[in-house]
Design an enzyme around this catalytic site. Structure first.
Site, short mmCIF file in Angstrom:
data_model
loop_
_atom_site.label_atom_id
_atom_site.label_comp_id
_atom_site.label_asym_id
_atom_site.label_seq_id
_atom_site.Cartn_x
_atom_site.Cartn_y
_atom_site.Cartn_z
N PHE A 59 -15.39 3.74 7.61
CA PHE A 59 -14.02 4.00 7.17
C PHE A 59 -13.85 4.00 5.65
O PHE A 59 -12.77 4.28 5.14
CB PHE A 59 -13.02 3.03 7.82
CG PHE A 59 -13.25 1.57 7.47
CD1 PHE A 59 -12.76 1.03 6.29
CD2 PHE A 59 -13.92 0.73 8.35
CE1 PHE A 59 -12.95 -0.30 5.98
CE2 PHE A 59 -14.13 -0.61 8.04
CZ PHE A 59 -13.64 -1.13 6.85
N ARG A 99 2.55 -6.06 9.05
CA ARG A 99 1.81 -4.86 9.43
C ARG A 99 2.38 -4.25 10.72
O ARG A 99 2.42 -3.02 10.85
CB ARG A 99 0.33 -5.18 9.57
CG ARG A 99 -0.36 -5.27 8.21
CD ARG A 99 -1.74 -5.83 8.29
NE ARG A 99 -2.50 -5.59 7.06
CZ ARG A 99 -3.68 -6.10 6.80
NH1 ARG A 99 -4.28 -6.88 7.69
NH2 ARG A 99 -4.30 -5.84 5.66
N TYR A 155 -12.62 -2.29 -3.35
CA TYR A 155 -13.06 -2.49 -1.97
C TYR A 155 -14.58 -2.46 -1.83
O TYR A 155 -15.09 -2.10 -0.78
CB TYR A 155 -12.44 -1.42 -1.07
CG TYR A 155 -11.03 -1.75 -0.60
CD1 TYR A 155 -10.77 -2.88 0.18
CD2 TYR A 155 -9.96 -0.92 -0.92
CE1 TYR A 155 -9.48 -3.17 0.62
CE2 TYR A 155 -8.66 -1.21 -0.49
CZ TYR A 155 -8.43 -2.33 0.28
OH TYR A 155 -7.17 -2.62 0.72
N ARG A 192 -1.98 -14.13 4.86
CA ARG A 192 -2.73 -13.37 5.87
C ARG A 192 -2.09 -13.51 7.25
O ARG A 192 -2.07 -12.57 8.04
CB ARG A 192 -4.21 -13.77 5.88
CG ARG A 192 -4.97 -13.20 4.69
CD ARG A 192 -6.47 -13.36 4.80
NE ARG A 192 -7.07 -12.55 5.84
CZ ARG A 192 -7.48 -11.29 5.68
NH1 ARG A 192 -7.35 -10.70 4.50
NH2 ARG A 192 -8.03 -10.64 6.67
N ASN A 214 -2.04 0.32 6.86
CA ASN A 214 -1.42 -0.88 7.43
C ASN A 214 -0.48 -1.60 6.47
O ASN A 214 -0.33 -2.82 6.53
CB ASN A 214 -2.51 -1.81 7.97
CG ASN A 214 -3.55 -2.14 6.91
OD1 ASN A 214 -3.38 -1.80 5.75
ND2 ASN A 214 -4.62 -2.81 7.32
N HIS A 227 -1.90 -5.46 1.77
CA HIS A 227 -3.20 -6.10 1.60
C HIS A 227 -3.00 -7.58 1.35
O HIS A 227 -2.02 -7.99 0.73
CB HIS A 227 -3.95 -5.49 0.40
CG HIS A 227 -5.17 -6.26 -0.01
ND1 HIS A 227 -6.38 -6.13 0.63
CD2 HIS A 227 -5.35 -7.21 -0.97
CE1 HIS A 227 -7.26 -6.94 0.07
NE2 HIS A 227 -6.67 -7.61 -0.90
N GLU A 243 -9.82 -10.56 -7.08
CA GLU A 243 -8.82 -9.50 -6.88
C GLU A 243 -7.63 -9.66 -7.82
O GLU A 243 -7.08 -8.68 -8.31
CB GLU A 243 -8.38 -9.47 -5.41
CG GLU A 243 -9.51 -9.02 -4.50
CD GLU A 243 -9.10 -8.98 -3.03
OE1 GLU A 243 -7.95 -9.30 -2.70
OE2 GLU A 243 -9.97 -8.60 -2.21
N LYS A 246 0.84 -1.21 0.00
CA LYS A 246 0.00 0.00 0.00
C LYS A 246 0.88 1.27 0.00
O LYS A 246 2.08 1.20 0.29
CB LYS A 246 -0.92 -0.05 1.22
CG LYS A 246 -1.89 -1.25 1.20
CD LYS A 246 -2.88 -1.16 2.37
CE LYS A 246 -3.86 -2.30 2.38
NZ LYS A 246 -4.88 -2.17 3.45
P1 ADP Z 1 -7.92 -6.80 5.69
O1 ADP Z 1 -7.17 -5.78 4.89
O2 ADP Z 1 -7.08 -7.43 6.75
O3 ADP Z 1 -8.64 -7.82 4.84
P2 ADP Z 1 -10.52 -5.58 6.09
O4 ADP Z 1 -10.95 -6.31 4.84
O5 ADP Z 1 -11.38 -5.70 7.29
O6 ADP Z 1 -9.03 -5.99 6.51
O7 ADP Z 1 -10.39 -4.03 5.76
C1 ADP Z 1 -9.81 -3.58 4.56
C2 ADP Z 1 -8.91 -2.38 4.88
O8 ADP Z 1 -9.72 -1.31 5.37
C3 ADP Z 1 -7.91 -2.63 6.02
O9 ADP Z 1 -6.74 -3.24 5.55
C4 ADP Z 1 -7.66 -1.23 6.53
O10 ADP Z 1 -6.74 -0.53 5.69
C5 ADP Z 1 -9.04 -0.59 6.40
N1 ADP Z 1 -9.82 -0.72 7.64
C6 ADP Z 1 -10.45 -1.84 8.09
N2 ADP Z 1 -11.09 -1.61 9.27
C7 ADP Z 1 -10.86 -0.30 9.57
C8 ADP Z 1 -11.24 0.59 10.64
N3 ADP Z 1 -12.00 0.15 11.64
N4 ADP Z 1 -10.81 1.86 10.62
C9 ADP Z 1 -10.06 2.32 9.60
N5 ADP Z 1 -9.67 1.56 8.55
C10 ADP Z 1 -10.05 0.27 8.53
MG MG Z 2 -10.32 -7.88 3.64
#
Ligand code: ADP
Ligand code: MG
Length: 206
Positions: free
Chosen positions: A62, A110, A54, A90, A120, A123, A133, A16
């Site tokens: 968010f 991360r 997304y 993951r 973070n 992805h 994806e 990212k």
């Molecule tokens: P992952 O990336 O681990 O699959 P998610 O699919 O839940 O996590 O979320 C996608 C992305 O959205 C996260 O990697 C993060 O950058 C952002 N995100 C998720 N939850 C939050 C939150 N509560 N506040 C801010 N950003 C968030």
């Molecule tokens: Mg996800």
């Protein structure tokens, strides 16, 4: 006795915008962890492309800031392959919130390279999202997933069988001398997916 089958799986990784400067270090971790980097692309997504990517998070609090963050600078997308790639990647990246990652998974990517609870660093696809994806980031990818089992049945039932059934019915009525060639011609003439010419559009001469 048959040798055990090793199932090589693919997942999508994204470096990212906040971690792009650590690309070399993160790639080193990826290679050391037994992944093969099958494809790699640098991109700068528009907010529209990021929203599509997304889409599952559309409507969440968010979402707008996630879109702004992911389209704020260049990213690097990679297709990673190894046994259990989705789960293993993951595990290697750790939980989404970097502050929490530093407490519970201090060696995760991360925890090491992330910035905050949103930015973070990386992805990783989940099982349901991986193929979509990969195709999103690499639409020209030649390695298409071959549907098997129920997925193959669903694909044929939806996109092939209805047309084939009509063609076979006509074939039986006609009983042509060259049934295969006749059917091939019929399918070409009756292909519901063929490109169509829109007769409504006329170029007006001035
Ligand atoms: P992952 O990336 O681990 O699959 P998610 O699919 O839940 O996590 O979320 C996608 C992305 O959205 C996260 O990697 C993060 O950058 C952002 N995100 C998720 N939850 C939050 C939150 N509560 N506040 C801010 N950003 C968030
Ligand atoms: Mg996800």
């Amino acid at each position: 006795m048959e040798p055990p089958q090793i199932y090589v799986e693919r997942t999508l990784a994204i470096i990212k915008p906040d971690a792009i400067e650590s690309l070399t270090d993160i790639e080193e971790i990826i290679k050391r962890s037994g992944f093969t980097i099958v494809q790699k692309r640098r991109a700068h997504l528009t907010p529209e492309q990021t929203s599509d990517f997304y889409a599952e998070h559309y409507g969440k609090m968010f979402f707008p800031s996630l879109v702004a963050y992911m389209s704020s600078g260049p990213i690097v997308a990679m297709v990673l392959a190894r046994e259990n790639a989705v789960e293993y990647w993951r595990e290697l990246i750790g939980p989404p919130n970097c502050f929490r990652a530093r407490e519970t998974h201090p060696d995760s990517i991360r925890a090491l390279y992330g910035t905050d609870d949103q930015r973070n660093a990386v992805h990783g696809s989940d099982h349901d999202g991986a193929e979509r994806e990969i195709r999103f980031m690499f639409p020209e990818s030649i390695v298409e997933p071959i549907p098997t089992g129920q997925a193959a049945k669903d694909y044929l039932a939806k996109l092939v069988n209805p047309t084939l059934l009509k063609g076979l019915t006509s074939l039986c009525k006609q009983k042509p001398e060259e049934p295969i060639t006749w059917l091939a011609d019929w399918l070409i003439a009756n292909n519901p997916n063929k490109p169509c010419v829109n007769d409504d559009i006329h170029v007006t001469e001035s």
